[in-house]
Design a protein around this motif. Structure first.
Motif, PDB file in Angstrom:
ATOM      1  N   SER A  89     -38.133 -90.090  -7.845  1.00 30.40           N
ATOM      2  CA  SER A  89     -37.076 -89.127  -7.532  1.00 30.40           C
ATOM      3  C   SER A  89     -36.407 -89.578  -6.235  1.00 30.40           C
ATOM      4  N   ILE A  90     -35.081 -89.462  -6.182  1.00 39.43           N
ATOM      5  CA  ILE A  90     -34.318 -89.826  -4.994  1.00 39.43           C
ATOM      6  C   ILE A  90     -33.500 -88.617  -4.564  1.00 39.43           C
ATOM      7  N   THR A  91     -33.714 -88.187  -3.336  1.00 38.18           N
ATOM      8  CA  THR A  91     -33.018 -87.009  -2.798  1.00 38.18           C
ATOM      9  C   THR A  91     -32.337 -87.382  -1.500  1.00 38.18           C
ATOM     10  N   VAL A  92     -31.095 -86.922  -1.329  1.00 39.69           N
ATOM     11  CA  VAL A  92     -30.379 -87.127  -0.077  1.00 39.69           C
ATOM     12  C   VAL A  92     -29.955 -85.760   0.460  1.00 39.69           C
ATOM     13  N   VAL A  93     -30.081 -85.581   1.765  1.00 43.51           N
ATOM     14  CA  VAL A  93     -29.780 -84.304   2.412  1.00 43.51           C
ATOM     15  C   VAL A  93     -28.648 -84.497   3.410  1.00 43.51           C
ATOM     16  N   ASP A  94     -27.667 -83.598   3.382  1.00 48.79           N
ATOM     17  CA  ASP A  94     -26.649 -83.563   4.429  1.00 48.79           C
ATOM     18  C   ASP A  94     -26.147 -82.141   4.580  1.00 48.79           C
ATOM     19  N   ARG A  95     -25.497 -81.891   5.725  1.00 50.89           N
ATOM     20  CA  ARG A  95     -25.145 -80.522   6.082  1.00 50.89           C
ATOM     21  C   ARG A  95     -23.976 -79.979   5.290  1.00 50.89           C
ATOM     22  N   ASP A  96     -23.144 -80.869   4.700  1.00 49.19           N
ATOM     23  CA  ASP A  96     -21.973 -80.405   3.959  1.00 49.19           C
ATOM     24  C   ASP A  96     -21.607 -81.417   2.891  1.00 49.19           C
ATOM     25  N   ASP A  97     -20.547 -81.116   2.149  1.00 54.01           N
ATOM     26  CA  ASP A  97     -20.099 -81.989   1.066  1.00 54.01           C
ATOM     27  C   ASP A  97     -18.809 -82.705   1.444  1.00 54.01           C
ATOM     28  N   VAL A  98     -18.638 -82.998   2.724  1.00 52.98           N
ATOM     29  CA  VAL A  98     -17.420 -83.660   3.204  1.00 52.98           C
ATOM     30  C   VAL A  98     -17.784 -85.034   3.758  1.00 52.98           C
ATOM     31  N   HIS A  99     -17.299 -86.078   3.076  1.00 58.41           N
ATOM     32  CA  HIS A  99     -17.540 -87.446   3.530  1.00 58.41           C
ATOM     33  C   HIS A  99     -16.256 -87.968   4.165  1.00 58.41           C
ATOM     34  N   PRO A 100     -16.248 -88.174   5.486  1.00 55.75           N
ATOM     35  CA  PRO A 100     -15.036 -88.665   6.151  1.00 55.75           C
ATOM     36  C   PRO A 100     -14.982 -90.193   6.164  1.00 55.75           C
ATOM     37  N   TYR A 101     -13.776 -90.720   6.066  1.00 57.59           N
ATOM     38  CA  TYR A 101     -13.570 -92.150   6.302  1.00 57.59           C
ATOM     39  C   TYR A 101     -13.335 -92.289   7.799  1.00 57.59           C
ATOM     40  N   GLN A 102     -14.412 -92.512   8.542  1.00 61.13           N
ATOM     41  CA  GLN A 102     -14.334 -92.451   9.998  1.00 61.13           C
ATOM     42  C   GLN A 102     -13.404 -93.488  10.623  1.00 61.13           C
ATOM     43  N   PRO A 103     -13.280 -94.710  10.073  1.00 54.94           N
ATOM     44  CA  PRO A 103     -12.305 -95.636  10.663  1.00 54.94           C
ATOM     45  C   PRO A 103     -10.873 -95.101  10.639  1.00 54.94           C
ATOM     46  N   GLY A 104     -10.610 -94.147   9.759  1.00 53.98           N
ATOM     47  CA  GLY A 104      -9.271 -93.579   9.658  1.00 53.98           C
ATOM     48  C   GLY A 104      -8.900 -92.660  10.803  1.00 53.98           C
ATOM     49  N   TYR A 105      -9.912 -92.153  11.538  1.00 53.17           N
ATOM     50  CA  TYR A 105      -9.603 -91.283  12.675  1.00 53.17           C
ATOM     51  C   TYR A 105      -8.678 -91.981  13.672  1.00 53.17           C
ATOM     52  N   LEU A 106      -8.841 -93.281  13.816  1.00 55.37           N
ATOM     53  CA  LEU A 106      -8.040 -94.063  14.754  1.00 55.37           C
ATOM     54  C   LEU A 106      -6.544 -93.952  14.478  1.00 55.37           C
ATOM     55  N   PHE A 107      -6.189 -93.857  13.204  1.00 53.33           N
ATOM     56  CA  PHE A 107      -4.775 -93.915  12.810  1.00 53.33           C
ATOM     57  C   PHE A 107      -4.082 -92.553  12.828  1.00 53.33           C
ATOM     58  N   VAL A 108      -4.872 -91.486  12.725  1.00 49.06           N
ATOM     59  CA  VAL A 108      -4.292 -90.146  12.601  1.00 49.06           C
ATOM     60  C   VAL A 108      -3.412 -89.762  13.797  1.00 49.06           C
ATOM     61  N   PRO A 109      -3.845 -89.990  15.051  1.00 45.16           N
ATOM     62  CA  PRO A 109      -3.014 -89.557  16.188  1.00 45.16           C
ATOM     63  C   PRO A 109      -1.617 -90.172  16.201  1.00 45.16           C
ATOM     64  N   PHE A 110      -1.452 -91.359  15.610  1.00 43.80           N
ATOM     65  CA  PHE A 110      -0.170 -92.047  15.664  1.00 43.80           C
ATOM     66  C   PHE A 110       0.632 -91.886  14.374  1.00 43.80           C
ATOM     67  N   GLY A 111       0.152 -90.995  13.492  1.00 50.61           N
ATOM     68  CA  GLY A 111       0.870 -90.747  12.246  1.00 50.61           C
ATOM     69  C   GLY A 111       0.782 -91.884  11.246  1.00 50.61           C
ATOM     70  N   LEU A 112      -0.186 -92.784  11.426  1.00 51.40           N
ATOM     71  CA  LEU A 112      -0.338 -93.931  10.535  1.00 51.40           C
ATOM     72  C   LEU A 112      -1.211 -93.614   9.323  1.00 51.40           C
ATOM     73  N   LEU A 113      -1.905 -92.485   9.369  1.00 49.40           N
ATOM     74  CA  LEU A 113      -2.716 -92.019   8.247  1.00 49.40           C
ATOM     75  C   LEU A 113      -2.715 -90.502   8.298  1.00 49.40           C
ATOM     76  N   ALA A 114      -2.443 -89.883   7.163  1.00 52.67           N
ATOM     77  CA  ALA A 114      -2.385 -88.426   7.118  1.00 52.67           C
ATOM     78  C   ALA A 114      -3.792 -87.836   7.111  1.00 52.67           C
ATOM     79  N   PRO A 115      -3.987 -86.681   7.746  1.00 57.50           N
ATOM     80  CA  PRO A 115      -5.324 -86.069   7.770  1.00 57.50           C
ATOM     81  C   PRO A 115      -5.919 -85.864   6.384  1.00 57.50           C
ATOM     82  N   GLU A 116      -5.075 -85.549   5.399  1.00 61.40           N
ATOM     83  CA  GLU A 116      -5.594 -85.307   4.051  1.00 61.40           C
ATOM     84  C   GLU A 116      -6.095 -86.576   3.373  1.00 61.40           C
TER      85      GLU A 116
END
Length: 421
Positions: free
Chosen positions: A31-58
């Motif tokens: 059996s394989i079980t994974v635990v996390d606090r929520d069901d939201v997986h962020p593309y963290q490298p994308g945070y860099l681009f959001v402030p400059f409008g190069l990637l939309a938050p959605e």
């Protein structure tokens, strides 16, 4: 009775591990079980681009469970503590999960609460971070009204996830200010606890010269003691002061609090492991992979990727009663956005600093190491598709887990050969 693999954290490393191992471990036996606090997986490298409008938050977040292989159980909950001697994990809702093998892949997170004055009235008013989704979105809005003054980019301390990201942000800020016609009205300052722009001499010299070319002031060896919010000033332990009008800070990064509660971590809540096998130095059935471990490597997605490849092979040997023969060498490579549609690439490991050369093929590339090129920028952009469609699902990526020295050169032009360990 089935053997039980429990993974804490459904981020990059945790998701790759369960997906790869689900294809190797028979469902009737494991059996394989994974635990996390929520069901939201962020593309963290994308945070860099959001402030400059190069990637939309959605475009940043997707569902965690959508990337988990069939046959992987997903538990949404917070972890309270690990009882390693008893091989159990207690969740905050009271549930207890038993395991035969445990992988801690809970990552690292910014902790602005650890620096006096960072959180307070000026948080997300004149003090921002971009290492979180909310921080990147708030900073994007703040930049729209920023027209002049001292723009300070600050690193609290190392290690941090993606250690090149503050440099990338600084280069992108410089380019964005020029596009807006504001660069002459802004003093751009880079404040770091390191003695130079980066941790390794060759790359530090190259990146430092790039900061100089852009007329970005570097304040090095700066360890912040507190932030004086009334006077908008960073104050170091040696009483140096750096004033700001807009501060973009990378707070102290720390591992998960449950690691501390479980008595498994160091002073920053990272799990001590063998740096080559990622196995706990205390409990043989426990591993820490990705940013959750204390290995002396970059806390970056590439390290998670390469180390997971080594871990999976070793784990399959371990459960078969064989010695673990694979050894992780600390391999990391990072695309560094430098603005104006160009980027730089570095490739290094525990023993060898970033050098000049080509990647991944020693002659053909197509990427140049330690050089600003359009191809490197395009590689950075292409990685988002690779992340969602190849890395997370656990599909093979034709890149060696160990760093190759073929085609790399020292600054004096001499070629260096790295012996295989």
């Amino acid at each position: 009775m089935k053997k039980r693999l429990l993974v804490l954290g459904a981020g990059t490393a945790g998701t790759m591990i369960v997906n790869k191992l689900r294809h190797h471990l028979p469902a009737a036996q494991w059996s394989i079980t994974v635990v996390d606090r929520d069901d939201v997986h962020p593309y963290q490298p994308g945070y860099l681009f959001v402030p400059f409008g190069l990637l939309a938050p959605e475009q940043i977040n997707r569902s965690r469970h959508a990337f988990l292989a069939d046959g992987v159980d997903f538990v949404i909950a917070d972890v309270d503590r690990v009882d390693a001697p008893a091989s159990t994990v207690t969740l905050t809702d009271g549930r207890v999960l038993e395991y035969d093998y445990l992988v801690i892949a809970s990552g690292t997170t910014p902790r602005p609460d650890q620096t006096p004055g960072m959180l307070g009235d000026e948080w997300q008013r004149s003090i921002f971070d971009f290492f979180t989704f909310d921080g990147a979105v708030a900073l994007s809005k703040a930049l729209q009204s920023f027209t002049h003054g001292r723009f300070v980019v600050h690193i609290t301390d190392m290690p941090i996830k993606c250690p090149v990201a503050p440099l990338e942000f600084t280069f992108l800020a410089d380019a964005w200010l020029r596009e807006q016609g504001l660069r002459d009205r802004v003093d751009l300052v880079y404040v770091t606890p390191l003695p130079g722009a980066f941790t390794k001499p060759i790359s530090s010299e190259r990146l430092g010269s790039m900061l100089d070319e852009r007329k970005i002031t570097v304040e090095s060896d700066f360890l912040v003691e507190h932030i004086d919010t009334e006077n908008k000033t960073l104050v170091s332990y040696d009483e140096r002061e750096v004033p700001f009008d807009l501060l973009v800070t990378i707070p102290l990064n720390m591992g998960a609090d449950f690691v501390a509660r479980s008595g498994l971590g160091d002073e920053l809540n990272y799990v001590p492991v063998d740096k080559h096998t990622l196995q706990s130095t205390t409990y043989p059935n426990l591993f820490a992979v990705g940013d959750a471990s204390d290995i002396p490597a970059s806390k970056a997605g590439s390290v998670a990727h390469f180390s997971v490849e080594i871990f999976v092979d070793n784990f399959l040997q371990l459960i078969a009663g064989k010695p673990m023969t694979r050894s992780f060498d600390g391999h990391a490579n990072c695309f560094i956005e430098t603005g104006n549609g160009k980027g730089l690439l570095i490739d290094f490991n525990y023993e060898t600093e970033p050098l000049l050369g080509k990647f991944p093929l020693p002659v053909a590339g197509p990427f140049d190491l330690l050089k600003e090129t359009r191809a490197n920028h395009l590689g950075k952009l292409a990685f988002r598709w690779i992340y969602w469609n190849i890395l997370l699902p656990g599909r093979p990526l034709p890149l060696p887990s160990h760093m190759s020295m073929v085609g790399k050169t020292q600054p004096n032009g001499a070629t260096k050969t790295l012996a295989t360990k």
